[in-house]
Design a protein around this motif. Sequence first.
Motif, PDB file in Angstrom:
ATOM      1  N   LEU A 173       0.679  -0.795  -0.371  1.00  0.00           N
ATOM      2  CA  LEU A 173      -0.087   0.122  -0.207  1.00  0.00           C
ATOM      3  C   LEU A 173       0.489   0.734  -0.375  1.00  0.00           C
ATOM      4  O   LEU A 173       0.566   2.096  -1.096  1.00  0.00           O
ATOM      5  CB  LEU A 173      -0.795  -0.547   1.123  1.00  0.00           C
ATOM      6  N   ARG A 174       1.851   1.052   0.679  1.00  0.00           N
ATOM      7  CA  ARG A 174       2.786   2.404   0.918  1.00  0.00           C
ATOM      8  C   ARG A 174       3.577   2.820  -0.710  1.00  0.00           C
ATOM      9  O   ARG A 174       3.563   4.081  -0.637  1.00  0.00           O
ATOM     10  CB  ARG A 174       3.372   2.291   2.033  1.00  0.00           C
ATOM     11  N   ASP A 175       4.406   1.303  -0.810  1.00  0.00           N
ATOM     12  CA  ASP A 175       4.944   1.681  -2.004  1.00  0.00           C
ATOM     13  C   ASP A 175       4.351   2.106  -3.341  1.00  0.00           C
ATOM     14  O   ASP A 175       4.443   3.430  -4.060  1.00  0.00           O
ATOM     15  CB  ASP A 175       5.635   0.574  -2.354  1.00  0.00           C
ATOM     16  N   LEU A 210       1.400   3.631  -3.056  1.00  0.00           N
ATOM     17  CA  LEU A 210       0.618   4.706  -3.219  1.00  0.00           C
ATOM     18  C   LEU A 210       1.655   5.885  -2.313  1.00  0.00           C
ATOM     19  O   LEU A 210       1.241   7.187  -3.497  1.00  0.00           O
ATOM     20  CB  LEU A 210       0.212   5.216  -1.188  1.00  0.00           C
ATOM     21  N   THR A 211       3.023   5.396  -2.746  1.00  0.00           N
ATOM     22  CA  THR A 211       3.914   6.385  -2.884  1.00  0.00           C
ATOM     23  C   THR A 211       4.434   7.049  -4.425  1.00  0.00           C
ATOM     24  O   THR A 211       5.013   8.075  -4.611  1.00  0.00           O
ATOM     25  CB  THR A 211       5.133   6.286  -2.375  1.00  0.00           C
ATOM     26  N   LEU A 212       4.167   6.140  -5.145  1.00  0.00           N
ATOM     27  CA  LEU A 212       4.175   6.154  -6.612  1.00  0.00           C
ATOM     28  C   LEU A 212       3.112   6.742  -6.779  1.00  0.00           C
ATOM     29  O   LEU A 212       3.576   7.955  -8.125  1.00  0.00           O
ATOM     30  CB  LEU A 212       4.209   4.768  -7.362  1.00  0.00           C
ATOM     31  N   VAL A 271      -5.029   9.425   1.463  1.00  0.00           N
ATOM     32  CA  VAL A 271      -3.997   8.548   2.075  1.00  0.00           C
ATOM     33  C   VAL A 271      -4.167   8.152   2.970  1.00  0.00           C
ATOM     34  O   VAL A 271      -4.154   6.931   2.772  1.00  0.00           O
ATOM     35  CB  VAL A 271      -2.729   9.935   1.815  1.00  0.00           C
ATOM     36  N   ARG A 305      -3.305   4.153  -8.788  1.00  0.00           N
ATOM     37  CA  ARG A 305      -3.676   5.141  -9.059  1.00  0.00           C
ATOM     38  C   ARG A 305      -4.972   5.617  -9.160  1.00  0.00           C
ATOM     39  O   ARG A 305      -5.739   6.311  -9.375  1.00  0.00           O
ATOM     40  CB  ARG A 305      -2.789   5.204 -10.360  1.00  0.00           C
ATOM     41  N   LEU A 350       1.320   9.388  -5.854  1.00  0.00           N
ATOM     42  CA  LEU A 350       0.900  10.950  -5.053  1.00  0.00           C
ATOM     43  C   LEU A 350       0.945  11.586  -6.142  1.00  0.00           C
ATOM     44  O   LEU A 350       0.095  12.307  -5.663  1.00  0.00           O
ATOM     45  CB  LEU A 350       2.008  10.894  -3.940  1.00  0.00           C
TER      46      LEU A 350
END
Lengths: 174, 246
Positions: free
Chosen positions: A8-10, A12-14, A41, A56, A16
């Motif tokens: 999820l974090r990875d 979402l970071t991409l 987020v 995305r 963002l």
Amino acid sequence: MRKSESALRDELTLALPDIRRFAYALTGARADADDLLQATVERILEKGAPADADMRKWSYRVAKNIWIDEIRSRRVRTRAVSEGKVEINDRLDGERVVLGAISLAEVNRAMERLPDDQRAALSLVAVEGLSYADAAQALDVPIGTVMSRIARARAALADLFAAPKTPLAEGAAE
Amino acid sequence: MTVSNDQLSAYLDGELPPEEMKSVAAAIAADDDLRARVEALAASDLLLKRAYSAIDDSPMPDAVTALLKAPAGKVVPLRRPQAAPRWAMPLAASVALGAGLALGLFLNDPVRMAPSGGGVLAGAISPADPLYAALDKTPSGDRVAIAGAREVSLVLSFETADGRYCREFTLEDASRAARAIACRENGLWSLKIAAADEKSGGGYATAASGVSAAFDAGARALGADQPLDRAREDALLKAGWSGGGD
């Protein structure tokens, strides 16, 4: 199957920058866009996402729902007092379109006049570059609905940005 | 042919069935009013994209990056590698209004030029645009002058992994140049990627080497690093580029 915390974090970071741009297109103000980004987020970290979800597209959907449900209603209340009518003089001419001289405020003023659903659809397709199929998925509506929302939104914007013939028709500026 | 508002808009997005893309393109090429209408629709897209992409340049809010910080001991990719550089944007859902204006758009600094007759829309280049004929007929290595003191140079031709034919070319006027790749899609030339360079003196500015690198990467991804040989290109020039993706 849900995505793992780290996935999820990875992901979402991409995603963002894309979520943020979409949030900006929806809200028209940087502070509101960043609020919406943060809320999106937080919501996704809290609720998770299906393992096979495209982060995305998933995020666009979450952001749009938060915008419709919360941020937009809050803003409409605060804005009702200050918002004036768009005067004839505010119409934008073709030369300024071409020269890129149309300001964000003017673009926002035009976007504010669109129904929420049209604004969201147009933002996904025209700003974020989604296909109609992907936009339909993100908005949870049939493809045909996306098509007609976008056509109506574009027609409305084009009229607001109406271009007098003269500036473009005069010869090339070499 | 009567073209509805929905059709025009979907044409702009490349979302009509291939046959309808062609008939709408033909209708637009034949009708100045229709073309003006599509250009107006396209121009508002461009405005939106430009206005709202501006936020890409400002740093992410700390509150958000903090949310995404991995727990101690884990590694998270820091940032996306140049997701969608404005100067090399895929033109699929983007727009350019005739080669002259297209050049301006590539440069992210639109110049005031008369639409060249025809136009480049939603990536699909109108057959009425002089650029279209240049892509169709000009061998790689040759240059042709088109309206507005502009010049098209064909660089090379190649085939994508999925069998579409593409051409890399430059489009320039006195002060600026754009590099671009167009591919055959649905029987028409369609712009895929474009990047702009200011010319300095007689050549290209090297300051924009990041632009070039991104363009090169995009070109490689399409398959431009394996150009077709002269014989194959000659055959395609004669055959009208039919086959790939048509």
